[in-house]
Motif scaffolding. Sequence first.
Motif, PDB file in Angstrom:
ATOM      1  N   ARG A1188      64.173  51.760  26.726  1.00 16.85           N
ATOM      2  CA  ARG A1188      63.448  52.736  27.465  1.00 16.85           C
ATOM      3  C   ARG A1188      62.947  52.069  28.829  1.00 16.85           C
ATOM      4  NH1 ARG A1188      58.131  52.744  24.093  1.00 16.85           N
ATOM      5  NH2 ARG A1188      58.712  50.844  23.291  1.00 16.85           N
ATOM      6  N   ALA A1189      62.796  51.018  29.172  1.00 16.28           N
ATOM      7  CA  ALA A1189      62.483  50.162  30.261  1.00 16.28           C
ATOM      8  C   ALA A1189      63.500  50.779  31.169  1.00 16.28           C
ATOM      9  CB  ALA A1189      62.167  49.027  30.202  1.00 16.28           C
ATOM     10  N   LEU A1190      64.801  50.497  30.819  1.00 13.70           N
ATOM     11  CA  LEU A1190      65.781  50.641  31.747  1.00 13.70           C
ATOM     12  C   LEU A1190      65.909  51.965  31.907  1.00 13.70           C
ATOM     13  CD1 LEU A1190      68.221  47.872  30.541  1.00 13.70           C
ATOM     14  CD2 LEU A1190      66.740  47.636  32.591  1.00 13.70           C
ATOM     15  N   THR A1246      62.186  53.194  14.628  1.00 11.18           N
ATOM     16  CA  THR A1246      63.087  54.303  14.824  1.00 11.18           C
ATOM     17  C   THR A1246      64.416  53.716  15.058  1.00 11.18           C
ATOM     18  OG1 THR A1246      63.564  56.353  15.936  1.00 11.18           O
ATOM     19  CG2 THR A1246      62.321  54.422  17.192  1.00 11.18           C
ATOM     20  N   ALA A1247      65.376  54.140  14.841  1.00 11.04           N
ATOM     21  CA  ALA A1247      66.937  53.719  15.228  1.00 11.04           C
ATOM     22  C   ALA A1247      67.560  54.915  16.226  1.00 11.04           C
ATOM     23  CB  ALA A1247      67.905  53.574  14.207  1.00 11.04           C
ATOM     24  N   GLN A1248      66.716  55.926  16.480  1.00 10.19           N
ATOM     25  CA  GLN A1248      66.934  57.219  17.003  1.00 10.19           C
ATOM     26  C   GLN A1248      66.675  57.260  18.625  1.00 10.19           C
ATOM     27  OE1 GLN A1248      67.102  61.105  14.889  1.00 10.19           O
ATOM     28  NE2 GLN A1248      65.640  59.988  13.377  1.00 10.19           N
ATOM     29  N   ILE A1249      67.363  57.301  19.759  1.00 11.71           N
ATOM     30  CA  ILE A1249      66.834  57.089  20.838  1.00 11.71           C
ATOM     31  C   ILE A1249      66.689  58.537  21.500  1.00 11.71           C
ATOM     32  CG2 ILE A1249      68.085  54.997  21.712  1.00 11.71           C
ATOM     33  CD1 ILE A1249      70.430  56.523  22.507  1.00 11.71           C
ATOM     34  N   LEU A1250      66.986  59.578  20.641  1.00  6.75           N
ATOM     35  CA  LEU A1250      66.643  60.752  20.829  1.00  6.75           C
ATOM     36  C   LEU A1250      65.422  61.345  19.706  1.00  6.75           C
ATOM     37  CD1 LEU A1250      70.063  62.548  21.689  1.00  6.75           C
ATOM     38  CD2 LEU A1250      68.210  62.023  23.191  1.00  6.75           C
ATOM     39  N   GLY A1251      64.897  60.456  19.229  1.00  6.63           N
ATOM     40  CA  GLY A1251      63.740  60.561  18.031  1.00  6.63           C
ATOM     41  C   GLY A1251      62.505  60.974  18.899  1.00  6.63           C
ATOM     42  N   PRO A1252      61.546  61.553  18.124  1.00  5.39           N
ATOM     43  CA  PRO A1252      60.339  61.873  18.930  1.00  5.39           C
ATOM     44  C   PRO A1252      59.716  60.840  19.415  1.00  5.39           C
ATOM     45  CG  PRO A1252      60.105  61.999  16.403  1.00  5.39           C
ATOM     46  CD  PRO A1252      61.677  61.969  16.789  1.00  5.39           C
ATOM     47  N   GLU A1253      59.722  59.664  18.707  1.00  3.59           N
ATOM     48  CA  GLU A1253      59.005  58.379  19.428  1.00  3.59           C
ATOM     49  C   GLU A1253      59.602  58.256  20.846  1.00  3.59           C
ATOM     50  OE1 GLU A1253      58.756  53.660  18.462  1.00  3.59           O
ATOM     51  OE2 GLU A1253      58.715  54.977  16.831  1.00  3.59           O
ATOM     52  N   ILE A1254      60.905  57.941  20.881  1.00  4.29           N
ATOM     53  CA  ILE A1254      61.610  57.506  22.076  1.00  4.29           C
ATOM     54  C   ILE A1254      61.375  58.623  23.232  1.00  4.29           C
ATOM     55  CG2 ILE A1254      63.565  56.529  23.362  1.00  4.29           C
ATOM     56  CD1 ILE A1254      62.460  54.733  21.224  1.00  4.29           C
ATOM     57  N   PHE A1317      57.580  51.075  38.918  1.00  5.33           N
ATOM     58  CA  PHE A1317      58.578  50.203  38.347  1.00  5.33           C
ATOM     59  C   PHE A1317      58.022  48.823  37.524  1.00  5.33           C
ATOM     60  CE2 PHE A1317      61.608  51.792  41.897  1.00  5.33           C
ATOM     61  CZ  PHE A1317      62.564  52.051  41.022  1.00  5.33           C
ATOM     62  N   ILE A1318      57.041  48.334  38.010  1.00  3.93           N
ATOM     63  CA  ILE A1318      56.317  47.247  37.439  1.00  3.93           C
ATOM     64  C   ILE A1318      55.583  47.636  35.967  1.00  3.93           C
ATOM     65  CG2 ILE A1318      54.424  45.619  37.474  1.00  3.93           C
ATOM     66  CD1 ILE A1318      54.844  45.474  40.524  1.00  3.93           C
ATOM     67  N   ASN A1319      54.991  48.880  36.016  1.00  2.44           N
ATOM     68  CA  ASN A1319      54.575  49.461  35.007  1.00  2.44           C
ATOM     69  C   ASN A1319      55.342  49.778  33.804  1.00  2.44           C
ATOM     70  OD1 ASN A1319      52.087  49.949  33.546  1.00  2.44           O
ATOM     71  ND2 ASN A1319      52.531  52.364  33.837  1.00  2.44           N
ATOM     72  N   ASN A1320      56.563  50.113  34.101  1.00  6.90           N
ATOM     73  CA  ASN A1320      57.838  50.649  33.312  1.00  6.90           C
ATOM     74  C   ASN A1320      58.085  49.510  32.490  1.00  6.90           C
ATOM     75  OD1 ASN A1320      57.767  53.244  34.480  1.00  6.90           O
ATOM     76  ND2 ASN A1320      59.566  52.677  35.554  1.00  6.90           N
ATOM     77  N   GLY A1321      58.077  48.332  32.983  1.00  6.97           N
ATOM     78  CA  GLY A1321      58.447  47.065  31.997  1.00  6.97           C
ATOM     79  C   GLY A1321      57.357  46.579  31.349  1.00  6.97           C
ATOM     80  N   PHE A1322      56.078  47.011  31.550  1.00  6.20           N
ATOM     81  CA  PHE A1322      55.030  46.697  30.675  1.00  6.20           C
ATOM     82  C   PHE A1322      54.655  47.529  29.627  1.00  6.20           C
ATOM     83  CE2 PHE A1322      50.276  46.742  29.870  1.00  6.20           C
ATOM     84  CZ  PHE A1322      50.116  45.423  29.511  1.00  6.20           C
ATOM     85  N   LEU A1323      54.780  48.918  29.807  1.00  7.06           N
ATOM     86  CA  LEU A1323      54.340  49.866  28.752  1.00  7.06           C
ATOM     87  C   LEU A1323      55.041  49.953  27.561  1.00  7.06           C
ATOM     88  CD1 LEU A1323      55.999  52.688  29.555  1.00  7.06           C
ATOM     89  CD2 LEU A1323      54.207  53.004  31.116  1.00  7.06           C
ATOM     90  N   VAL A1324      56.409  49.396  27.818  1.00  5.69           N
ATOM     91  CA  VAL A1324      57.185  49.478  26.523  1.00  5.69           C
ATOM     92  C   VAL A1324      57.016  48.449  25.515  1.00  5.69           C
ATOM     93  CG1 VAL A1324      59.208  50.483  27.847  1.00  5.69           C
ATOM     94  CG2 VAL A1324      59.085  47.952  27.639  1.00  5.69           C
ATOM     95  N   ASN A1325      55.914  47.612  25.821  1.00  3.32           N
ATOM     96  CA  ASN A1325      55.545  46.566  24.986  1.00  3.32           C
ATOM     97  C   ASN A1325      54.558  46.772  23.885  1.00  3.32           C
ATOM     98  OD1 ASN A1325      56.975  43.783  26.012  1.00  3.32           O
ATOM     99  ND2 ASN A1325      56.424  44.981  27.651  1.00  3.32           N
ATOM    100  N   TYR A1326      54.127  48.071  24.005  1.00  2.00           N
ATOM    101  CA  TYR A1326      53.443  48.636  23.045  1.00  2.00           C
ATOM    102  C   TYR A1326      54.010  48.941  21.799  1.00  2.00           C
ATOM    103  CZ  TYR A1326      49.802  49.128  26.590  1.00  2.00           C
ATOM    104  OH  TYR A1326      48.818  49.171  27.694  1.00  2.00           O
ATOM    105  N   GLY A1327      53.136  49.207  20.622  1.00  2.77           N
ATOM    106  CA  GLY A1327      53.872  49.314  19.323  1.00  2.77           C
ATOM    107  C   GLY A1327      54.101  48.072  18.475  1.00  2.77           C
ATOM    108  N   TYR A1328      52.997  47.340  18.304  1.00  4.18           N
ATOM    109  CA  TYR A1328      52.906  46.022  17.661  1.00  4.18           C
ATOM    110  C   TYR A1328      53.259  45.930  16.085  1.00  4.18           C
ATOM    111  CZ  TYR A1328      47.994  47.485  17.586  1.00  4.18           C
ATOM    112  OH  TYR A1328      46.867  48.114  17.446  1.00  4.18           O
TER     113      TYR A1328
END
Length: 1448
Positions: A1188-1190, A1246-1254, A1317-1328
Amino acid sequence: MVLLFFDRRSCLRLSAAVGALIVLLSPLASPVDAKPMWNTINKYAVDGSLCPGTRSTEVCSAICVYDLANCPQQPDCADGQSLCSDGNCHDECTDEINSSNPCTCGWQAKHVPAKAGGLVPCPLLSNVTISEMHPWEKKKQVRDACSSQARISDQGNFGIWGTDWPRNGTSESGLLGVWAECPSEPQNMYTFREPMWIAVFTIVFGYLALLATWFMYKMAMEMHQRHARSATVDGAATGGTKSELNPLKFDLKNNAGNYARSAAKTTGAGNSISSGSDASDETNDLMGDNIRLSGYKNSVLGTAMTWLLLLLASLWLCYLFVLCADYYGSMPNTPADVSCTLSYDDCNLGNQTFIVMWCLFIFMVVTINVTRHRLRNFFRIKTFPEHGEFVCVEHKVDPEIMLASKRSFLVDAVRCVADIFKRFLGWDWNVTTCPLAKTATGRKYFTYQCTRFVLDQSDGQFAPCSFQLGTKNSEFVSKADGLTNDEAKTRFELIGPNFIQVYVPNWFFAFVRQATSFIVLYQSLALLLFFYDFYWQVGLVDMFIIILSLTFSVVVRKLSEERLKRMAEQDEHLMVKRDGQWTDMSTRDLVPGDVIQLTAGMHMSCDCILICGNVVVDEASLTGEALPVRKFSVRIDDTPFDSAVNKNNQLYAGTIISQTQPLTISNGDFLADEHVLGLVFRTGTASDKGKLVRKILFPQPISFIFDEQLKVVLSILVCYAIVCMGFAIYFYQGSPTATYFYGNFCMLQAISPLLPAGLVAGQSMAAHRLKKKRIYCVDPQRILMAGKIQIIAFDKTGTMTFDYLNFYGVRTVRAAAFDSFNGDLPSVDALFQMGVASCHAVTDLNGQLIGNPVDIEQFKASEWSLDNQPKYLDKIVPPANSPLSALHVVRRFEFVHARASMSVVAQDEGTGQIHIFVKGSFERIKQISSVATVPVDYDLACSQLAREGCYVLSIAHRIFGGTMDELRNMSQEDIESGCDFIGLLVFKNMLKPDSEQAISELKGGSTRTIMITGDTALTGIYIARQSGMIPPNSTVLLGDVDKKLGGIVWVDIDQDIEVENILPLLDQSGPDGFPSTELAVTGAAFRMLSENGGIKPLLLNTRVFARMQPNDKVFCVQQHMEHGITAMCGDGGNDCGALRAAHVGLALSDAEASIVSPFASGNRSIMSCVELLIQSRAGLATSFANYRALILYGTTMTMMKLVSFYHADSMSSNIWMIIDALVATSMAIAVVFLPPAKKLAKYRPTAQILGPEILSSVLGVVVINWCFMACVWIWVYGQSFFRCNEFDSSTVDLMKWYLLGDNYEAAIMTYVVMYQFINNGFLVNYGYLYRRPWYRNPFLLAVWSVLIILISYAQLAPPSRLSCTLRLNCGNPDVLESLGFDRPTWNIEPYNSPIGHNVLPTYAKWTLWGYSIGNMVASNLWQVLVVYGPVRTFLRKRRPMRRLNVKL
C-alpha cells in the motif's frame, strides 16, 4: 530483431510492432515550450484587475523589404558610408558584414525560404523602453513601440517574416515590408551518410543479413535431416518392418509403452529395468503429455551469431551512453560548453535520436529476455533428440491457484489475457536445454531436474530408469552377495551417480540472474532516461535503491539455496561389496542392488533395505520423528514386500545411524553375518530424500490470490500511467519531446523500484522472527500462505499429547472374565508379565532405551532388562527378585500399521517352552483371539477405558509345541493364529499442558481445528474434549463400519445408542449458530465414505478422524484443502505424507534442517502453530502494508507530476533524491520493524489486494490527497503574493527541468507532496489486529518525526542552509536581504525566476503548513475511523464477507 526469422507469423507481428513504433515516434520535431492552459500567466490580480506592468527595455526587430524605398525611414548614412545587409551603415559592406543579414533570421542557408533570399533590412531601430510591460501582450507592446519609433502610421502595411512577404517594388500592391520576428529554425536532419550512421547501419543491417543467411542455412540443414530420416525409415519399411517417421519434437507419453517392451531385458542378477509408468513415483510428473523433447546441434555460425547478438546489444548500450555524453558535452575533443555535436549542435535532434534508439534498445532487450530460454536453440540446428548435442526439454506445469474462490470477473479477465500472452510467447512451457552426454560405453543420456534420462536404443526414446530388485523378502536377502563390477557399471550408466547436485551460482552470477528479471530490466532501462535528461542525480539515487533491493533479494535467495545445498549434497565413503569383496567407495558410486556395510554414525546417502542385523536410526531430519527408531532386517520368507508397509525394514537417505546390532547367529528367519548389511534400494532423486529435495528445487508453481490480483493492479497502474501520459501530451502542447520524456518519467515512477522487495519484506522478516522462536522454514513463500490458514489438522500422540505414555495398569483375564483393574504389573499373572516384557521392539543404546514410545513405557513398567549379548534377537532378563526365567526372543514380527499388531516368539530359558505373544489394538486382537477366551464385556471395557483417555492394547498368547525348525518355516499368519486373549495393557495419554491454550487461541483466531490420529476414536474424542477442540456439552456421534451389515453405523458415544439418521441433528444449531453435534469417524468408515462420496457433505462437521493410516491422513488433508487453506501439524513418522501434502506443514522436530515439511519447530508444542500463525499473519500484513505504501508512493508521484505538467515546473533535484533515497526507503524499512501482535486476532488478514480493505485504504487516501491538493491551489490562486508573480515556463527550455523549480508553484507543490509522501509510509501501520500498535515501533516514530521536523523547519524557518540546499524558502542573496533576512554566508546558485526567490509570506507558510497537517490528519482519521474503525465494524455486521462457514 532476434525473432525476425523464427517463423512467418513472428516476422509479421514484429514488423507491425516496429511500424507502430516508428509512427508513434515520428512527430518529435517541434519547439519545446508550454504554458498553463486554463489561466493566463500574470494577467489578473486577486481583485480581477490587471497585474501592474514592469519597466522593460526591448530590442526592436528589423524591418525587411525587397526595395529600400519601401522602408518607413530611409537610410541616413554618413558621407562615404552605405547601408549594408546587417542594417547598419559601414564604410564598406564586406562579405562578413553582409552575412549578418537579420532578414535571414540567422538560419542556415539551406533553411532560408526562397522568398527571403532577396530581403534587405531597413536601418535598424534602437531599443525601446516600455514603462508597463505585460507578458500576455508582450509582442504587441514591443511592436507598437517599435512602429512608433519607425514612424509607421499604418501597421497593416507590415507583416511578419515567414507568414507574410513584402512586394517587390514600389509600384506593386501588397505589404511594404515584414518584421523579422523569426520563428524557430527548422530542425536539422541527418543525411544518414554521417560516419555515425554509416557505422550503425553497417552493424545492424550486416547482422540482419547474417541472420537471414543463418536462417536459410538452418532451414536447409533441418530439411536435409528430415529427408535423411525419412529415407532411413522408408528403407526399413521396404525390408518388411513398418515404422513411422518420428517428428523432431516428441512427447514422452510414448515412453511408457516403449520401455514396457524392454522390461524383459536384464542387467544381471535377475534385476529388470523399468521406466516410464513403471518407474518410481518421483518421475511421474516428468512423463506424459506435459513434457516434450527436441534435439539440437551446435553450429559454428550459430554460435558466432549468438555472440554477435550479445555484442550488438552491448554496442547499442554503449551508443546510448555516447549520446548521453554528447548531450552533456563530455565527448572527447569537444570545446567547453559545446554539446550535441553528433546532432549538428541541435539538442532537440539529439533528444529525438536518443528516444528512437532507446525504444529500439528496449525492443531488443525485451525480445532477448522474453526468448532467452529458446534463443540459444534458435542458433542451433534442430534435429532428433537422440542425434543432437543438446536436448531441449519443454515441461508444462500449471500453477496451483490458492484461494481461487476469491476470484472476480476482473481477475478472470486479466488472467485470461495473461494466459493468451503466455501462450503467444511460449511461456506456458518451462524450457530447459540439457547437454546430451555419453557414458563410457557410448550410451546417450541427459540429466533433467537431477534425474537421468537414458536413451533406449531400440526405439530412440528417452526415459528415466529404475530397477526392480524383487517383490518378496527372500528375493532381497538373496542379493546379499552384491553386484559384480560389470553389473554396477551398467546400472550406473542407466541411473547415474547417487548425488543430487544443487547448483548455487557465485555472487556475481547470482546478481546477474536476479538483474535479468523483467522488473529489474524495466527499472534499469528507466535509469537510462534518468541519466540522459539531467536526471543523473536522481538516477544515481534510484540506481542505489534498485541495487539495494536487488542485493536484498539475492542474499535471501542465495542463502536459502546454500542451505538446501548443504542438506541435499552428500559425498562420503563406505564399504561396498563388489565381486564378492568389500571395497572402500564413494557414496556417489552406489547403484540399486549394491550391498553396503552399515556402521554407527553413518549418514545414509540412499534408501536401503536392511537385509542383515538391526539398527537404530535418527530420522529427525527427514521425517521429523523426535526419537530414534529401531529398524529390523527383512525375513527370509516369501512375504510380499511393500515399501509403504515395510518401513521398519528400510533406511532412508538423509537419516543417521545411531547404533548397529549385527546378527551373527540366526535360526533361519534372518540372514546372519558379522556386519550389518543394507541393500541399496533407491538412489539420487528416486530416494525419499531425493524426492523431497527435487520438489523444493523444482516446485509446482503456486499462485496465491494476491499474485493473481497483482496482475490486475499492474494493469491498472499501466492504464493509469497511460492516462498521465495523455495529460502530459494535453498540457505540453507543442512540446512532443518534452512530453515523451516527462510522460515516460511519470509512467516509470508510477511503480516504485522498491515494489518487488516490499512484497517479500514481510515474509523475510517473519522467517527471521520464526527462526528466533526455533521455528525453521525451508520454503519462505509458504509464510504468506500460512497467514491465511483456515483449518489445522493435528496428530494426537506426540503432538497434542506427550510422546511418551504413562503406564496406567492392566486388566488380566481369568476364565474368559476380566479381573479387576490393577496398577501393579509385577503382581499380576506371570504369563502376562512375560508378554509385557517380551512383546516389543525396544533396544538399548548406550544405556538409553530406543524404540516406539509405547514399547519403551511398556518395557519400563515390566522392570525387566535387556542383555547386550543376546543368543538370538534379544535376551530379556527378569528382575533379580523375580521367580521367572530369562526369555530369548527368537522371532519378531514388527508392528505394521496395516495390521495394527506385532508379535514375538520367545523361548523360556528355564522351561524351554516356546511362547508366542501378540500385541495390538484391542480390535485387532479380538479378531485373532479364540472366541472362548474373550470376555463378554470386552468391547464395553475397552471403550470405557478409551473414553477415559486411555491408550488400550490387548495381548494374546499361545504356547508353540513344535520344533525350532518347524517354527522357522511358519508365516506370521500361522504363528499368530489360535491365540488366547490374556489381558489388556493400559496407558494414560496425557495432554500437554499448553495444548488446551493453543486450541483456544487458534479457535479465537477463526481457525478450525481437527484431529487426525492413528489411535482409537474414543481416545481421540477424549483428548479433543479435554483440549477444548470439541466444545463442552456437545453431542458426539461416532461413525464406524458395521462388519456384519457392511454399512456405516453412527453411535452417540455418551448414551451408547445408535442414531439412524444424523442429518436432523446436524441441522440443529446451538447458541453459536452452528450444529451442536460433532462427528467422529474411524479409518474404515472414512474410507467407505470416501469411496461412495459420502464424506464430502460431512467433512466439515467431522472433528476427529481416528484409526487413520498414513495414506488416509494424506487423503483427509487433501479433502480439507478443497475447502480452504489447510495446515497439518504432526511429530513426523506416519504424519510425513500429510505434512508434505498440506498447504502448510509444521513438523514438531528438533532437527533444524528437516525437509519433511515447509516448517519445523524444535519446541515440540502445538503453541508453535499459534506462533506460526501470529508471525505469518504479521508477515502478510507487513507485505500488504508495504504494498500500500509503495502504491501510494506511485499515485502521489503521478499526482505531483500532473500538477507539475500543468504549471510546467518541477521540484529540485535534491528534493527528488530525498523522496526516493530517504523518505520512501526509510519509511518502507520502518514498516517491517513493527512487531507482530501478541495474540491471534479474530479475523485473518486480507490476502486480496483488490479487496475492500486495501482498496478503501488506498483509494481513500488518494482522494483525500487530491482534495487537499485542489484546495491548496484554490487558496493559492486567491493570494496576492502569488498572483502577478506566476512562473512563465515559456521563457525556458522545458527539457532543462532543473530550471523549473525556482518559483512559488514548485515550492508550494513540494511542501504539499512531501508531507503526503511522509504520511503514506506512516498510515499503513494502522490495523493492529496482526501487528503491534504503531506507537510500539520506535524506528518508525523516529524516522517519521525526523522527516516531519526537517521539512517543517525548511518550510517555516527563515532561509537556512537546509532550505537553500533544497531550493525551498530561499532566493538570491540580494533578494533575501531586500526581504529583510540576513544575507546568507553560503553560496547560492542564482535563481531562475524574475522575482529571484520562492520565499512565501509568513502567513502563507503557516497556512500551507496547516493544510499539510490537515491532510495528514484527514488521511489518518480515514484509516482509524473508516478502514479499521467503527465504520468497518458496522459494514462488517451489515454485509459480512463470505468466509469458510464452519464451526471452529
